[in-house]
Design a protein around this motif. Structure first.
Motif, short mmCIF file in Angstrom:
data_model
loop_
_atom_site.label_atom_id
_atom_site.label_comp_id
_atom_site.label_asym_id
_atom_site.label_seq_id
_atom_site.Cartn_x
_atom_site.Cartn_y
_atom_site.Cartn_z
N GLN A 45 0.82 -1.21 0.00
CA GLN A 45 0.00 0.00 0.00
C GLN A 45 0.85 1.26 0.00
OE1 GLN A 45 -2.53 -0.70 3.37
NE2 GLN A 45 -3.87 -2.10 2.25
N ILE A 46 1.95 1.24 0.74
CA ILE A 46 2.85 2.40 0.76
C ILE A 46 3.44 2.62 -0.64
CG2 ILE A 46 5.05 3.26 1.64
CD1 ILE A 46 4.35 1.85 4.30
N LEU A 47 3.92 1.54 -1.27
CA LEU A 47 4.51 1.66 -2.60
C LEU A 47 3.45 2.11 -3.60
CD1 LEU A 47 6.82 1.41 -4.58
CD2 LEU A 47 6.36 -1.05 -4.74
N ALA A 48 2.25 1.56 -3.51
CA ALA A 48 1.18 1.95 -4.44
C ALA A 48 0.91 3.44 -4.35
CB ALA A 48 -0.09 1.14 -4.15
N ARG A 49 0.90 3.98 -3.12
CA ARG A 49 0.66 5.43 -2.96
C ARG A 49 1.76 6.24 -3.62
NH1 ARG A 49 -1.03 4.02 2.73
NH2 ARG A 49 -3.28 4.28 2.83
N HIS A 50 3.01 5.81 -3.45
CA HIS A 50 4.13 6.54 -4.07
C HIS A 50 4.04 6.49 -5.60
CE1 HIS A 50 6.33 7.68 -0.52
NE2 HIS A 50 6.35 6.45 -0.06
N LEU A 51 3.72 5.32 -6.15
CA LEU A 51 3.60 5.19 -7.60
C LEU A 51 2.43 6.03 -8.12
CD1 LEU A 51 4.23 1.35 -8.12
CD2 LEU A 51 5.86 3.22 -8.29
N GLN A 52 1.32 5.99 -7.39
CA GLN A 52 0.15 6.77 -7.79
C GLN A 52 0.48 8.26 -7.81
OE1 GLN A 52 -2.66 6.22 -9.34
NE2 GLN A 52 -4.10 5.60 -7.75
#
Length: 306
Positions: free
Chosen positions: A36-43
């Motif tokens: 979830q943390i990585l997804a937020r950064h990519l988003q």
């Protein structure tokens, strides 16, 4: 490749491998948190304006699709259904794509779509954005909720295994009182457990979007399983509840207000806690009540002890 782009790819790659390692080892809570943390950064990168991004528009579309896949894998780890899940071996196919995003020119291996208009911000991140005061906005603004894609479902985690002599805490978020409750679009609550320095002690969880809005209340009726035994929480810790809603004018999800519960308030039964003005003050140094009106966050606590 610029130094900035190289640094981003290295950090993303390390986070991706960390998540899949946790996933492979069966450490599901840690894997979900990392995804979830990585997804937020990519988003965030995928939605950056051209001049502020190290990547082309096509590369940003691929980055956004990878973020979607991370969310799908995170949701699969929380699901009790075994069919149609996004599997770990599927996710691992994306690591070389992320690593070589600057030269990747093939068709994306999965039929997924990025969410183009919604900014999903990490906890506290919106504090650094310019915002209008909600009291002055006079409603939801231009556009309707149907004109925008739906938000990723809530990221709720299961109850931890019980341990002899240890206490687990379930918090039911019943409702929140707001004078403009009916105008909030896609409202949800982010729950986090912080120490005195504002550092996370457990994974952050988001509720699903509220069940309904009625008069001056937004109703949730959702259980949050605190991801640490009560006895293991550090002295001075607090449980934070950030009420968030989507703002069509600015096309991002904003924190409207927050509340928190300290350790001496952990006891079975109902509790109402006061609402404070944003930005969220995790260190609890400069608190300002949201309103003088009797509007609160309504909770119900259940303690589980062997």
């Amino acid at each position: 490749m610029s130094e900035a782009a190289r640094g981003l790819l290295q950090r993303w790659g390390a986070s991706f491998r960390k998540g899949t390692d946790f996933d492979s080892w069966g450490q599901l809570v840690e894997a979900i948190d990392e995804y979830q943390i990585l997804a937020r950064h990519l988003q965030k990168e995928a939605q950056a304006q051209h001049n502020n991004s190290e990547f082309t528009e096509d590369q940003k579309k691929t980055i956004a699709k990878i973020a979607t896949c991370l969310e799908l894998r995170s949701a699969a780890l929380q699901s009790t259904q075994s069919q149609d899940e996004f599997k770990l071996e599927d996710l691992k196919k994306l690591e070389p794509i992320l690593k070589n995003i600057l030269t990747y020119n093939k068709e994306f291996p999965f039929d997924v779509q990025p969410v183009p208009l919604r900014k999903i911000l990490a906890p506290g991140e919106e504090e650094h954005l310019e915002f209008e005061e909600d009291d002055e906005e006079g409603g939801a603004g231009a556009g309707s909720p149907e004109a925008f894609p739906t938000r990723v479902p809530g990221t709720l985690l299961p109850r931890l295994p019980s341990e002899p002599g240890m206490t687990l805490l379930t918090i039911n978020i019943e409702k929140i009182g707001l004078k403009d409750a009916g105008q909030c679009i896609d409202p949800y609550i982010t729950v986090s457990v912080k120490d005195l320095n504002g550092i996370d002690l457990t994974p952050v969880q988001d509720t699903p979007v509220a069940l309904r809005k009625e008069d001056t209340y937004v109703h949730f009726n959702v259980d949050i399983e605190i991801q640490k035994h009560v006895e293991k929480l550090t002295k001075g810790a607090a449980i934070f509840f950030e009420f968030k809603h989507y703002k069509p004018k600015k096309r991002f999800t904003s924190t409207k207000c927050f509340a928190f519960m300290e350790m001496d308030e952990i006891k079975p039964g109902a509790i109402v806690i006061e609402l404070y003005k944003k930005p969220t003050d995790f260190k609890r140094k400069k608190l300002q009540l949201l309103t003088k009106k009797p509007l609160y966050l309504h909770l119900h606590q259940t303690l589980h002890k062997e």
